[in-house]
Design an enzyme around this catalytic site. Structure first.
Site, PDB file in Angstrom:
ATOM      1  N   TYR A 294     -12.751  -9.364  -0.465  1.00 48.31           N
ATOM      2  CA  TYR A 294     -13.424  -8.080  -0.301  1.00 48.31           C
ATOM      3  C   TYR A 294     -14.875  -8.329   0.090  1.00 48.31           C
ATOM      4  O   TYR A 294     -15.538  -9.179  -0.503  1.00 48.31           O
ATOM      5  CB  TYR A 294     -13.433  -7.287  -1.613  1.00 48.31           C
ATOM      6  CG  TYR A 294     -12.129  -6.667  -2.031  1.00 48.31           C
ATOM      7  CD1 TYR A 294     -10.901  -7.133  -1.558  1.00 48.31           C
ATOM      8  CD2 TYR A 294     -12.114  -5.611  -2.930  1.00 48.31           C
ATOM      9  CE1 TYR A 294      -9.714  -6.566  -1.969  1.00 48.31           C
ATOM     10  CE2 TYR A 294     -10.920  -5.034  -3.357  1.00 48.31           C
ATOM     11  CZ  TYR A 294      -9.726  -5.517  -2.872  1.00 48.31           C
ATOM     12  OH  TYR A 294      -8.554  -4.951  -3.291  1.00 48.31           O
TER      13      TYR A 294
ATOM     14  N   ARG B 125      -6.406   2.089 -12.686  1.00 49.64           N
ATOM     15  CA  ARG B 125      -4.981   2.204 -12.396  1.00 49.64           C
ATOM     16  C   ARG B 125      -4.349   0.854 -12.085  1.00 49.64           C
ATOM     17  O   ARG B 125      -4.852   0.077 -11.282  1.00 49.64           O
ATOM     18  CB  ARG B 125      -4.761   3.165 -11.222  1.00 49.64           C
ATOM     19  CG  ARG B 125      -3.294   3.439 -10.927  1.00 49.64           C
ATOM     20  CD  ARG B 125      -3.130   4.436  -9.817  1.00 49.64           C
ATOM     21  NE  ARG B 125      -3.525   5.766 -10.251  1.00 49.64           N
ATOM     22  CZ  ARG B 125      -4.401   6.536  -9.595  1.00 49.64           C
ATOM     23  NH1 ARG B 125      -4.970   6.077  -8.508  1.00 49.64           N
ATOM     24  NH2 ARG B 125      -4.696   7.737 -10.028  1.00 49.64           N
TER      25      ARG B 125
ATOM     26  N   HIS C  54     -16.814   3.437 -13.542  1.00 51.22           N
ATOM     27  CA  HIS C  54     -16.552   2.693 -12.313  1.00 51.22           C
ATOM     28  C   HIS C  54     -17.772   1.889 -11.859  1.00 51.22           C
ATOM     29  O   HIS C  54     -17.674   1.033 -10.981  1.00 51.22           O
ATOM     30  CB  HIS C  54     -16.123   3.677 -11.214  1.00 51.22           C
ATOM     31  CG  HIS C  54     -15.536   3.051 -10.004  1.00 51.22           C
ATOM     32  ND1 HIS C  54     -16.167   3.044  -8.776  1.00 51.22           N
ATOM     33  CD2 HIS C  54     -14.358   2.409  -9.808  1.00 51.22           C
ATOM     34  CE1 HIS C  54     -15.411   2.431  -7.890  1.00 51.22           C
ATOM     35  NE2 HIS C  54     -14.315   2.024  -8.476  1.00 51.22           N
TER      36      HIS C  54
ATOM     37  N   ASN D 212       0.827  -1.209   0.000  1.00 56.43           N
ATOM     38  CA  ASN D 212       0.000   0.000   0.000  1.00 56.43           C
ATOM     39  C   ASN D 212       0.860   1.258   0.000  1.00 56.43           C
ATOM     40  O   ASN D 212       0.587   2.222  -0.729  1.00 56.43           O
ATOM     41  CB  ASN D 212      -0.905   0.021   1.239  1.00 56.43           C
ATOM     42  CG  ASN D 212      -2.061  -0.950   1.155  1.00 56.43           C
ATOM     43  OD1 ASN D 212      -2.327  -1.532   0.114  1.00 56.43           O
ATOM     44  ND2 ASN D 212      -2.746  -1.142   2.266  1.00 56.43           N
TER      45      ASN D 212
END
Length: 734
Positions: A483, A420, A450, A68
């Site tokens: 997730y 990205r 998105h 990260n």
């Protein structure tokens, strides 16, 4: 004992209360976006200290915090550095210039990097006790030492290419995230000094495992230093040091780009040669070598540098692959929605009967794949439309679309090239889809698509019926296992018509008129959100309860934050579950004393976006206005992306999302952090009745999609929430 995570919002040298009117007006109302993100990544790292987690899972959290931080420098810091170099004085919402933000980031990131090294030292000791050692090659002798030398000669030596550094051999290009070792040598024959650099090829593993038990590892850069005499015969090794670089990896889209695909193919190549943003050097590097690296890689811009013990904390993920199930979370097998099984696996029949919500990763992403595969193979399906933001390298979703096109169906795929670090993979998928006959569209030049939407048009008798899937996460089978996201399936004709208008908007720029259920950005999503908050303000001012619950990844948008402050001033009770960045300052008397913010960080990454509004009653209640979305409350989501906001009207789905998912998130005490008015995050105390929302959903069935399988024996435990009213978060949930 709570362990505060202390973002350095009051960094020395950065005065947010000076005489500048902009700073005076905004600085005390907002937290800085970048420093808030660093605070989030510190919470991720703190899970590596959490001894309630198995040892290798703690190591995984540490490696994630390292990866990260790399991306943060490659994108966010790179952007600020670019603004600084171009003398752009655009201030952040909290009133800081790019230079002020960089100054604060350097200090806070340095503290975080030091903490990562400290955590690694602790975990390394625990690993040794558990039978997994990371050794220095010099400590390995006997047969193991002989094996190590043989491995170096046979498997590593042929790949290495030393390069002399002198006027005839200029300093070589070091790729992004490239690791190297630099040497100062002296030739034995004549005492001539020479400097050499060895780039560690990306094909080399970071860790080499010795063929013994218990597990023993050495790093490839440490091996290179030990066996450097084999690489440089006839030389004395005077000094050696490892280093690593991170480069500017953002892609700026030029509006005049004539061919978007060609532009991105070129931009991806340029990114690998971007400006150096971060230079990492090992502890103990000689002043001479340090000076050389700074001169060659830092340049006159004096870009950020750091000295660390273990370079590339993210690379520690390789050790997590060690086959030690006793040191990892117990395996978890997600459930498949029983109601679809009741219909013999016929997704369309089950969805036609009733809307379904699937809660990933507790319920399998396979249901999404089953939906698309059934559409691909069903002779009555005439058209499929699909958005693809991130699909992964092994995408069953893409394969299903290809199969549908090859079966003669009309298939449209909106492939987002601006996702990205997935640009290159998405280009590959786009080519494969086009070869199969899929109509591939790249959406808008300025905006990212998105929204996660799948639309299937099926012939049923003399009419066509549209089936839709709306997701809060990506169509990515790997991340769907870690997730937490929602998949909503519906055959509601209103949503089908809205979905068709969204696709026409993306593919043909046809402005959607008369949307019946959905709000979309950048068209009207923010306005719809503001109107919902205004309704709660009106309720509170008329004496009714005003209540808002919202769950998302990040909260940055100033207009939304100011509206939430206004709602707090009107007495609306606001509970926010913000996993990552939060620029809103909660619990400030007279400004946000009715707003509470928590962050949940644990086994699964909290990723779903859910918004609930009391509608005249305290939450939760059956009449609450409930929405799911693909958007966070950030300017980029509301102004520069195509997103959706969808109302949940089905009572069973409404109950599952509001009374199960949202209540469980508010109840959690084992993986939760409370944001304080001063910017500190304090870990919740589990108390006498600890509650872990991830464990709860792993062990309890959901409401939606259960059908007749929801028997009394398998009934979902009822969750209840004791309201918290104290502005500083002194109360609790039970």
């Amino acid at each position: 004992m709570t362990r505060p995570v202390r973002p350095n919002f009051e960094t020395p040298g950065v005065d947010i209360t000076d005489d500048d009117p902009f700073v005076a007006r905004t600085g005390s109302r907002y937290f800085n976006r970048e420093l808030s993100w660093l605070a989030f990544n510190r919470r991720v790292m703190e899970e590596a200290r959490n001894r309630a987690h198995p040892l290798l899972e703690r190591l995984r959290f540490l490696s994630i915090s390292g990866s990260n931080l790399d991306e943060f420098f490659m994108v966010r810091v790179a952007g600020l550095k670019g603004q600084q170099l171009q003398e752009v004085e655009l201030r952040s919402v909290d009133g800081l210039t790019p230079s002020q933000q960089l100054s604060a980031i350097v200090a806070d990131a340095s503290n975080l990097a030091d903490a990562q090294q400290s955590v690694w030292d602790d975990i390394r000791g625990d690993l040794t006790s558990a039978g997994i050692e990371v050794l220095e090659p010099d400590t390995i002798g006997g047969e193991s030492g002989e094996w190590l030398e043989r491995h170096f000669r046979e498997q590593i030596f042929p790949i290495l290419t030393p390069q002399a550094l002198d006027p005839a051999h200029p300093f070589p290009f070091i790729p992004n995230k490239g690791s190297s070792v630099i040497f100062d040598l002296v030739r034995k024959s004549d005492g001539q000094a020479i400097r050499e650099l060895v780039l560690l090829a990306s094909t080399l593993p970071r860790f080499i495992r010795l063929p013994t038990e218990p597990a023993r590892y050495v790093t490839v850069d440490a091996m290179l230093k030990r066996f450097a005499p084999l690489l440089f015969p006839g030389y004395d090794i005077k000094a050696a040091a490892s280093f690593r670089v991170l480069r500017d990896s953002d892609i700026e889209l030029e509006e005049e780009a004539e061919d978007l695909v060609l532009y991105f193919r070129t931009a991806i190549k340029r990114r690998r040669r971007g400006r150096v943003i971060r230079l990492e050097m090992e502890t103990g590097i000689s002043p001479e070598l340090e000076a050389v690296l700074k001169e060659e890689l830092g340049g006159s811009d004096a870009l950020l540098t750091e000295t660390g013990g273990f370079l590339g904390i993210g690379d520690l993920a390789a050790l997590v692959e060690e086959d030690r199930p006793d040191l990892k979370f117990p395996p978890f097998s997600p459930r498949f929605p029983e109601r679809i099984r009741e219909y013999g696996g016929d997704c369309f029949a089950a969805i036609k009967a009733k809307d379904i919500v699937v809660h990933h990763p507790y319920e399998s992403f396979d249901v999404v794949l089953a939906f698309l595969k059934q559409a691909a193979g069903d002779p009555d399906v005439v058209a499929i439309k699909q958005t693809l933001y991130r699909a992964g390298k092994q995408s069953a979703v893409v394969n299903a679309l290809i199969a549908a096109a090859e079966a003669g169906k009309s298939v449209t795929a909106v492939v987002e090239l601006k996702a990205r670090f997935d640009e290159e993979q998405n280009l590959l998928w786009a080519s494969a889809l086009e070869r199969a006959g899929v109509q591939v569209v790249y959406g808008f030049i300025d905006w990212k698509t998105h929204a996660k939407v799948s639309m299937v048009v099926r012939r049923e008798g003399n009419e066509f019926r549209t089936y839709c899937h709306f997701g809060t996460g990506n169509y990515h089978p790997v991340t769907a296992k870690i997730y937490t996201d929602l998949s909503f399936f519906t055959a509601d004709p209103r949503l089908g018509r809205d979905a068709a208008k969204i696709f026409n908007y993306i593919t043909g720029y046809v402005e959607p008129v008369g949307l019946e259920q959905l709000s979309i950005s950048p068209r009207d999503l923010r306005n719809s959100l503001i109107e919902l908050i205004d309704r709660e303000i009106s309720n509170a001012r008329s004496g009714k309860p005003g209540a808002i619950w919202a769950k998302m990844n990040s909260l940055v948008d100033p207009a939304v934050i100011e509206k939430l402050y206004e709602a707090s001033g009107a007495g609306v009770e606001i509970d926010l579950i913000i996993r990552g960045i939060c620029c809103l300052r909660p619990g400030v008397v007279g400004m946000s004393d009715h707003i509470r913010v928590k962050s949940v960080v644990g086994r699964f990454l909290e990723h779903s976006r859910i918004w609930a509004f009391g509608n005249g009653k305290a939450l939760p209640n059956d009449g609450a206005r409930l929405y799911i979305s693909s958007a966070d409350w950030m300017p980029r989501n509301l102004d520069r992306r195509v997103e959706y906001m969808l109302p949940i009207l089905n009572p069973t789905v409404h109950d599952q999302i509001l009374d199960q998912v949202m209540v469980a998130n508010l109840l959690d005490t084992e993986q939760s952090w409370e944001l304080q008015p001063d910017g500190q995050y304090e870990r919740d105390e589990p108390g006498t009745r600890p509650f872990n929302l991830h464990r709860y959903f792993m062990t309890n069935p959901s409401l939606s999609g259960r059908g007749a399988a929801l028997s009394a024996r398998e009934a979902v435990p009822k969750l209840s929430l004791r309201r918290r009213r104290t502005p500083a978060g002194d109360g609790g949930a039970a």
